[in-house]
Design an enzyme around this catalytic site. Sequence first.
Site, PDB file in Angstrom:
ATOM      1  CG  ASP A  54      -1.954   1.079   1.198  1.00  0.00           C
ATOM      2  OD1 ASP A  54      -3.143   0.752   1.027  1.00  0.00           O
ATOM      3  OD2 ASP A  54      -1.592   2.256   1.341  1.00  0.00           O
TER       4      ASP A  54
ATOM      5  CG  ASP B 207      -3.028   3.441  -2.307  1.00  0.00           C
ATOM      6  OD1 ASP B 207      -4.029   2.690  -2.270  1.00  0.00           O
ATOM      7  OD2 ASP B 207      -2.551   4.012  -1.310  1.00  0.00           O
ATOM      8  CD  GLU B 208      -5.566  -1.065  -1.029  1.00  0.00           C
ATOM      9  OE1 GLU B 208      -5.846  -2.081  -0.374  1.00  0.00           O
ATOM     10  OE2 GLU B 208      -5.836   0.091  -0.664  1.00  0.00           O
TER      11      GLU B 208
HETATM   12  N1  DCP Z   1      -8.866   8.367  -1.305  1.00  0.00           N
HETATM   13  C1  DCP Z   1      -9.926   9.227  -1.587  1.00  0.00           C
HETATM   14  N2  DCP Z   1     -10.970   9.328  -0.702  1.00  0.00           N
HETATM   15  C2  DCP Z   1     -10.966   8.604   0.453  1.00  0.00           C
HETATM   16  C3  DCP Z   1      -9.906   7.720   0.738  1.00  0.00           C
HETATM   17  C4  DCP Z   1      -8.853   7.634  -0.170  1.00  0.00           C
HETATM   18  O1  DCP Z   1      -9.921   9.880  -2.637  1.00  0.00           O
HETATM   19  N3  DCP Z   1     -11.991   8.720   1.314  1.00  0.00           N
HETATM   20  C5  DCP Z   1      -7.735   8.297  -2.281  1.00  0.00           C
HETATM   21  C6  DCP Z   1      -6.623   9.217  -1.843  1.00  0.00           C
HETATM   22  C7  DCP Z   1      -5.566   8.323  -1.294  1.00  0.00           C
HETATM   23  C8  DCP Z   1      -5.789   7.024  -2.071  1.00  0.00           C
HETATM   24  O2  DCP Z   1      -7.175   6.986  -2.358  1.00  0.00           O
HETATM   25  O3  DCP Z   1      -4.280   8.849  -1.454  1.00  0.00           O
HETATM   26  C9  DCP Z   1      -5.360   5.788  -1.304  1.00  0.00           C
HETATM   27  O4  DCP Z   1      -6.138   5.647  -0.132  1.00  0.00           O
HETATM   28  P1  DCP Z   1      -5.569   5.059   1.213  1.00  0.00           P
HETATM   29  O5  DCP Z   1      -6.727   4.701   2.059  1.00  0.00           O
HETATM   30  O6  DCP Z   1      -4.539   4.011   0.947  1.00  0.00           O
HETATM   31  O7  DCP Z   1      -4.896   6.334   1.922  1.00  0.00           O
HETATM   32  P2  DCP Z   1      -3.509   7.044   1.673  1.00  0.00           P
HETATM   33  O8  DCP Z   1      -2.654   6.326   0.690  1.00  0.00           O
HETATM   34  O9  DCP Z   1      -3.773   8.468   1.336  1.00  0.00           O
HETATM   35  O10 DCP Z   1      -2.856   7.030   3.107  1.00  0.00           O
HETATM   36  P3  DCP Z   1      -2.123   5.841   3.902  1.00  0.00           P
HETATM   37  O11 DCP Z   1      -0.712   6.324   4.112  1.00  0.00           O
HETATM   38  O12 DCP Z   1      -2.865   5.742   5.183  1.00  0.00           O
HETATM   39  O13 DCP Z   1      -2.209   4.624   3.057  1.00  0.00           O
HETATM   40 CA    CA Z   2      -2.249   4.144   0.829  1.00  0.00          CA
HETATM   41 CA    CA Z   3      -4.901   1.991  -0.113  1.00  0.00          CA
END
Ligand code: DCP
Ligand code: CA
Ligand code: CA
Length: 367
Positions: A9, A109-110
């Site tokens: 991730d 992203d995963e």
């Molecule tokens: N995303 C979004 N709306 C949300 C959750 C996520 O648009 N409610 C998008 C933005 C994030 C991406 O999806 O960058 C990936 O989501 P993740 O849940 O993996 O969160 P992040 O990568 O941002 O943070 P982390 O470091 O916790 O993985």
């Molecule tokens: Ca992420």
């Molecule tokens: Ca993710």
Amino acid sequence: MSRVIGHIDLDYFYAQVEEVADPSLRERPVIVCVFSGRTVDSGAVATSNYKARELGVHSGLPIVLAKKRLEGHNPAVIRMEHEKYEAVSERIMADLEQMVDVLEPTGIDEAFFDITESSGGDYAKARTIAESVKNSIYKGEHLTCSIGLGRSKVVAKLGSDALKPGGLTVIPPESTSSFLDPLPVSKLYGVGPKTTATLNEMGIKTVRQLADADPGELERHVGKKFAAYLTAAATGTDADPVVAGLEPTQFSRIITLKRDTRDAAEAIDQLSKGINYLCGKLASSSKSCKTVSAIAILTDLSAKTKSRTFESPVGDAGTIRSVALAMFEDLGGTTDKDFRRVGIRVSGLTQVEDQTSLSEFLRPGGN
Ligand code: DCP
Ligand code: CA
Ligand code: CA
């Protein structure tokens, strides 16, 4: 041989991509926002960097609230550009695919991956592979990620979440229960707030308690199939394989209009970028489409779609644009409500090189 499953991730993905593009952002709280376009600041935070999270700003928070919490901290407020993150994601997935035995992307992203064969089931070797994956992504895109390795998807997923950001958590089979046992059940993949509440009411708070739960009682509360999954998940014995990513069968783009309207030309005008994006997707995957659909979400949030299927596949923006325009004109004529959101979907994808022999794979309609 013991399975070696991984979950990767990317850390604070959209915000980190922005930091890479402009390293001066690293010193500031960063929020990447989806502006709905209604009023200046209406919309929500898609994600934030860790500086912003420390100040209480997370995904989903209304932009107005986020700005309030970041007042005086010199925040960077960035408009989300999905295409940009998708391009980075595609490059990373393509790179990953070369480094693991099987790759199953599960989001922008995963991904899950299987490295049983390349590691020979040896978790020390698997760790080395995971480290080179991290290095490769860092070298190629300057992005950090978190990875978990374990004997099942549930374990691997919990592993990638355990030490964020930048973590690598290796859970060899013999450590599975010591890793899982103390976790709250809500951490398990597939266990949402509703199931958590049900389990808590049964006195089941930790994964260990779930593993020890009476199977009959569990079945009575959550059903036979889900009970079996929960028991497997709680013991890290869920057997789901990693399945190589499926070929896409459609691409779509949907946007919120700047103002409600029933004017097809106005809708198409705002969809221009989206249409170009779809044509870019088609071109970069050497595909064209047999069906184009127009999607309209009306002011009462009901959805209307209209599709047109072609004799021979199309892929150019001009054609898609004019067909979509006609369909939105039709849609506008069948309702007395305005469009609030509009979208385009292309489906019935077919490989450009060999369209005739692939005709048997074409899917009918996109309704
Ligand atoms: N995303 C979004 N709306 C949300 C959750 C996520 O648009 N409610 C998008 C933005 C994030 C991406 O999806 O960058 C990936 O989501 P993740 O849940 O993996 O969160 P992040 O990568 O941002 O943070 P982390 O470091 O916790 O993985
Ligand atoms: Ca992420
Ligand atoms: Ca993710």
